[in-house]
Design an enzyme around this catalytic site. Sequence first.
Site, PDB file in Angstrom:
ATOM      1  N   LYS A 218       0.667  -1.251   0.130  1.00 27.49           N
ATOM      2  CA  LYS A 218       0.163  -0.111   0.140  1.00 27.49           C
ATOM      3  C   LYS A 218       0.934   1.230   0.013  1.00 27.49           C
ATOM      4  O   LYS A 218       1.869   1.373   0.127  1.00 27.49           O
ATOM      5  CB  LYS A 218      -0.995   0.099   1.165  1.00 27.49           C
ATOM      6  N   ARG A 252      -3.571 -10.209   5.195  1.00 24.49           N
ATOM      7  CA  ARG A 252      -4.217 -10.106   3.740  1.00 24.49           C
ATOM      8  C   ARG A 252      -3.054  -9.693   2.742  1.00 24.49           C
ATOM      9  O   ARG A 252      -2.649  -8.462   2.926  1.00 24.49           O
ATOM     10  CB  ARG A 252      -5.601  -9.221   3.413  1.00 24.49           C
TER      11      ARG A 252
END
Length: 270
Positions: A218, A252
């Site tokens: 991210k 995740r």
Amino acid sequence: MQAPIPYTINVRGRLFDLSEPQVMGILNVTPDSFYEASRQQTEEDIRRRAEQILSDGGSMIDVGAYSTRPGSAEVSEEEEMSRLRMAMRIVREVAPDVPVSVDTFRSEVARMAIEELGADIVNDVSGGEMDENMFPTVARLGVPYVLTHNMPTENLMPDILYYFSKRIQQLRDLGQKDIIIDPGYGFSKTLEQNYHLLFHQEELLLYELPILVGVSRKSMIYRRLGCTPAESLNGTTALNTIALTKGTNILRVHDVKECVEIVKLLGRPQ
């Protein structure tokens, strides 16, 4: 290091053990996810990705058909459903017994994925804020629900703690049993807030609920390092390691093999 609390969740009548950290592989059926290598659009690509997640040691799969990255294209409910129908058929052929979550903020998409396509878990990045029918729907379906924090905040940890307290109670009042909380890294937070949250994540253990963390590749990593998502695996590994020390139950990730290795190295403290 904070050991994960030995939770179980009910996956279609079978108890799924979270006492050891689990690795959830990301399978995006989208043309515009922020990490280009994660985009799977053909049946062959979807099958290959599902097989890769399993061969690399992943124990859960998260299927998403609507990119939530900033600036991504709007996707109609019909298109999201169409993408999921193709993906879930293949995923269930490859992984008939692996818990599969559907990544959606739409209650009708969630219902279809659970009732018609064989998904097991609803992963809602909006925390029920984008569809008022989501909470009643998942409670009626009786499936585990991932509750994500996705709200702008100034007083970070107190606001997050209040948010989860309120939303968890709303779910409980509807009869929802299995709730997994996701701190929402990268959602409605500044770069600094993401790191403050990571280093104080253990405060979320007070809810005595499983914690899911998704920091994989991210912007909180590649912006800080001045690189691209494709170059952010090392940073992802570092932050996933920290997350495990804070009591995370589910990671995740895009890079399953590397994450499984972290879990093997850290394990559950004896």
